[in-house]
Design a protein around this motif. Sequence first.
Motif, PDB file in Angstrom:
ATOM      1  N   ILE A   1      46.465  -2.343  33.642  1.00 51.69           N
ATOM      2  CA  ILE A   1      45.350  -3.078  34.235  1.00 51.69           C
ATOM      3  C   ILE A   1      45.654  -4.573  34.292  1.00 51.69           C
ATOM      4  CG2 ILE A   1      42.943  -3.752  33.822  1.00 51.69           C
ATOM      5  CD1 ILE A   1      42.504  -0.841  32.820  1.00 51.69           C
ATOM      6  N   LYS A   2      46.258  -5.118  33.242  1.00 55.03           N
ATOM      7  CA  LYS A   2      46.649  -6.534  33.251  1.00 55.03           C
ATOM      8  C   LYS A   2      47.580  -6.830  34.420  1.00 55.03           C
ATOM      9  CE  LYS A   2      46.260  -7.737  28.324  1.00 55.03           C
ATOM     10  NZ  LYS A   2      47.026  -8.087  27.101  1.00 55.03           N
ATOM     11  N   LYS A   3      48.556  -5.968  34.620  1.00 54.11           N
ATOM     12  CA  LYS A   3      49.523  -6.153  35.693  1.00 54.11           C
ATOM     13  C   LYS A   3      48.844  -6.086  37.060  1.00 54.11           C
ATOM     14  CE  LYS A   3      53.905  -4.312  37.446  1.00 54.11           C
ATOM     15  NZ  LYS A   3      54.980  -3.282  37.233  1.00 54.11           N
ATOM     16  N   ALA A   4      47.964  -5.113  37.238  1.00 52.12           N
ATOM     17  CA  ALA A   4      47.287  -4.944  38.522  1.00 52.12           C
ATOM     18  C   ALA A   4      46.298  -6.066  38.801  1.00 52.12           C
ATOM     19  CB  ALA A   4      46.569  -3.602  38.555  1.00 52.12           C
ATOM     20  N   SER A   5      45.722  -6.642  37.752  1.00 52.39           N
ATOM     21  CA  SER A   5      44.709  -7.686  37.939  1.00 52.39           C
ATOM     22  C   SER A   5      45.301  -8.950  38.572  1.00 52.39           C
ATOM     23  CB  SER A   5      44.040  -8.034  36.605  1.00 52.39           C
ATOM     24  OG  SER A   5      44.945  -8.697  35.739  1.00 52.39           O
ATOM     25  N   LYS A   6      46.623  -9.102  38.497  1.00 50.28           N
ATOM     26  CA  LYS A   6      47.282 -10.273  39.078  1.00 50.28           C
ATOM     27  C   LYS A   6      47.504 -10.124  40.582  1.00 50.28           C
ATOM     28  CE  LYS A   6      49.726 -11.123  34.731  1.00 50.28           C
ATOM     29  NZ  LYS A   6      51.059 -11.182  34.048  1.00 50.28           N
ATOM     30  N   LYS A   7      47.247  -8.908  41.090  1.00 49.61           N
ATOM     31  CA  LYS A   7      47.443  -8.652  42.516  1.00 49.61           C
ATOM     32  C   LYS A   7      46.122  -8.803  43.263  1.00 49.61           C
ATOM     33  CE  LYS A   7      51.156  -5.360  41.530  1.00 49.61           C
ATOM     34  NZ  LYS A   7      51.629  -3.960  41.680  1.00 49.61           N
ATOM     35  N   GLY A   8      46.208  -8.892  44.574  1.00 48.21           N
ATOM     36  CA  GLY A   8      45.006  -9.092  45.383  1.00 48.21           C
ATOM     37  C   GLY A   8      44.269  -7.810  45.687  1.00 48.21           C
ATOM     38  N   GLU A   9      43.685  -7.198  44.675  1.00 46.16           N
ATOM     39  CA  GLU A   9      42.947  -5.959  44.863  1.00 46.16           C
ATOM     40  C   GLU A   9      41.491  -6.156  44.463  1.00 46.16           C
ATOM     41  OE1 GLU A   9      44.781  -2.624  43.020  1.00 46.16           O
ATOM     42  OE2 GLU A   9      46.784  -3.116  43.748  1.00 46.16           O
ATOM     43  N   GLY A  10      40.656  -5.198  44.867  1.00 45.98           N
ATOM     44  CA  GLY A  10      39.235  -5.264  44.557  1.00 45.98           C
ATOM     45  C   GLY A  10      38.904  -4.579  43.246  1.00 45.98           C
ATOM     46  N   ALA A  11      37.721  -3.963  43.201  1.00 44.42           N
ATOM     47  CA  ALA A  11      37.242  -3.316  41.986  1.00 44.42           C
ATOM     48  C   ALA A  11      38.186  -2.204  41.541  1.00 44.42           C
ATOM     49  CB  ALA A  11      35.841  -2.753  42.220  1.00 44.42           C
ATOM     50  N   PHE A  12      38.297  -2.049  40.226  1.00 44.79           N
ATOM     51  CA  PHE A  12      39.122  -1.005  39.652  1.00 44.79           C
ATOM     52  C   PHE A  12      38.248   0.185  39.255  1.00 44.79           C
ATOM     53  CE2 PHE A  12      42.205  -4.384  37.764  1.00 44.79           C
ATOM     54  CZ  PHE A  12      42.833  -4.512  38.999  1.00 44.79           C
ATOM     55  N   LEU A  13      38.782   1.390  39.408  1.00 45.95           N
ATOM     56  CA  LEU A  13      38.189   2.583  38.821  1.00 45.95           C
ATOM     57  C   LEU A  13      38.958   2.863  37.534  1.00 45.95           C
ATOM     58  CD1 LEU A  13      37.904   5.040  41.862  1.00 45.95           C
ATOM     59  CD2 LEU A  13      36.371   3.184  41.209  1.00 45.95           C
ATOM     60  N   VAL A  14      38.257   3.002  36.415  1.00 42.42           N
ATOM     61  CA  VAL A  14      38.934   3.190  35.128  1.00 42.42           C
ATOM     62  C   VAL A  14      38.381   4.415  34.412  1.00 42.42           C
ATOM     63  CG1 VAL A  14      39.495   2.196  32.883  1.00 42.42           C
ATOM     64  CG2 VAL A  14      39.360   0.710  34.900  1.00 42.42           C
ATOM     65  N   ASN A  15      39.261   5.371  34.201  1.00 42.43           N
ATOM     66  CA  ASN A  15      38.971   6.547  33.384  1.00 42.43           C
ATOM     67  C   ASN A  15      39.599   6.281  32.017  1.00 42.43           C
ATOM     68  OD1 ASN A  15      40.550   9.558  32.811  1.00 42.43           O
ATOM     69  ND2 ASN A  15      38.329   9.508  32.921  1.00 42.43           N
ATOM     70  N   LEU A  16      38.779   5.880  31.065  1.00 41.35           N
ATOM     71  CA  LEU A  16      39.253   5.368  29.783  1.00 41.35           C
ATOM     72  C   LEU A  16      40.029   6.407  28.976  1.00 41.35           C
ATOM     73  CD1 LEU A  16      35.990   3.503  28.776  1.00 41.35           C
ATOM     74  CD2 LEU A  16      38.229   2.392  29.047  1.00 41.35           C
ATOM     75  N   VAL A  17      41.096   5.970  28.335  1.00 39.49           N
ATOM     76  CA  VAL A  17      41.768   6.796  27.343  1.00 39.49           C
ATOM     77  C   VAL A  17      40.911   6.852  26.091  1.00 39.49           C
ATOM     78  CG1 VAL A  17      43.815   7.052  25.893  1.00 39.49           C
ATOM     79  CG2 VAL A  17      44.050   6.211  28.249  1.00 39.49           C
ATOM     80  N   ASP A  18      40.463   5.692  25.629  1.00 38.86           N
ATOM     81  CA  ASP A  18      39.655   5.585  24.410  1.00 38.86           C
ATOM     82  C   ASP A  18      38.367   4.839  24.749  1.00 38.86           C
ATOM     83  OD1 ASP A  18      38.472   5.055  21.990  1.00 38.86           O
ATOM     84  OD2 ASP A  18      40.310   4.366  20.999  1.00 38.86           O
ATOM     85  N   PRO A  19      37.241   5.559  24.840  1.00 39.25           N
ATOM     86  CA  PRO A  19      35.982   4.924  25.240  1.00 39.25           C
ATOM     87  C   PRO A  19      35.521   3.793  24.332  1.00 39.25           C
ATOM     88  CG  PRO A  19      35.812   7.299  25.462  1.00 39.25           C
ATOM     89  CD  PRO A  19      37.094   7.031  24.733  1.00 39.25           C
ATOM     90  N   SER A  20      36.029   3.724  23.102  1.00 33.95           N
ATOM     91  CA  SER A  20      35.620   2.664  22.187  1.00 33.95           C
ATOM     92  C   SER A  20      36.296   1.330  22.516  1.00 33.95           C
ATOM     93  CB  SER A  20      35.935   3.055  20.735  1.00 33.95           C
ATOM     94  OG  SER A  20      37.337   3.054  20.498  1.00 33.95           O
ATOM     95  N   ARG A  21      37.260   1.319  23.453  1.00 29.17           N
ATOM     96  CA  ARG A  21      38.026   0.105  23.759  1.00 29.17           C
ATOM     97  C   ARG A  21      37.733  -0.432  25.161  1.00 29.17           C
ATOM     98  NH1 ARG A  21      44.142   1.073  21.928  1.00 29.17           N
ATOM     99  NH2 ARG A  21      44.217  -1.154  22.443  1.00 29.17           N
ATOM    100  N   ALA A  22      36.540  -0.134  25.665  1.00 27.33           N
ATOM    101  CA  ALA A  22      36.168  -0.589  27.011  1.00 27.33           C
ATOM    102  C   ALA A  22      36.176  -2.116  27.115  1.00 27.33           C
ATOM    103  CB  ALA A  22      34.804  -0.035  27.397  1.00 27.33           C
TER     104      ALA A  22
END
Length: 342
Positions: free
Chosen positions: A84-105
Amino acid sequence: MTKKRITAILAVGVFCLGLVSACGMQSSGSGTMEDNGPITLFLSEQDDYLTHLQEECEIAAEANGYQFKVTNAKGDQDKQISQIKKASKKGEGAFLVNLVDPSRAAEVIEAAGNRDIVFLNREPTDHTVLDETHIYVGSEEEKAGELQGQVLAEYCQSAGMKEIRYLLLTGPESLPSSQQRADAVLEVMDETGFTMQPLTQPLMCDYDRETAKKVLTEQFANGLDAGEIDCIISTDDAMALGAIEALNAEKDKGLTAVDPIIIGVDGVADALQAVQDGTMMMTAYQDATRQAQTAIQAANNLNHGYEYSRGITVADRVDDNIFWISFQSVTRDNVGDFLSVE
């Protein structure tokens, strides 16, 4: 093209047409409805249900004018955060995130920087991380267990059963969903007046078919009598299907009375077939199509600067920053309705 794919595209297409008429094909975000750029699903891992959910997200994304990309964390939350850190540096819109660990949102939100997020299918443990640009789309996990309990209780009552000897198959410890489902089904059985007798401690099988088969096979080898099991309560379909395979192996040894009640969650294709065939009593259907359509439509709203729930009607209920898609009970009486769209 399958009947289901055509139906899904038409459904999300209605939403697109609504936006077209509202904004004359112009957007306040990233272009026209025909070319909205890429949208990325950050998937926790690959299993039967999540694979289906990924496919439905791709259909909905394409129907809303997005290129669809998926990144798989393979069960590693640190890896997902890095992706996610890597992708956030690119020119994209909203992310869809299916969490591995829901406690780390919260860590995921920090990693995304100023990107809007639609959490999908795995609910953040802490709802305070949700707001109008960080939302959740999913199903209420305890409702799946309640549906399991209702069907199981009705059957056991009709059969004159009062004490139920059972096995409980659970998912990864990091996922509250498995415990929520399990607690709910056992609560329904207790409230209905049954004595629930576990034959073992809960068996953690990681929402995985092969793991469930292996774990049960080991239990039988270590002395568990398959003929004593009245019911196998599985908190997802993959584990239920693995249990069926382990039981069939016991049958092949010439054992009798190896036909316990088996109940699951998700409504994946093989489980629906098992319900039709009578090897599973029921499953609680989790609607991947509507979860995906809702998530993509919400992400589209965020990308274009609209209120996150604008024009979305496929969800059953909207709470503060949360879209809920209801589970549905599937038994042999109605399984044909669900098989017809698979």
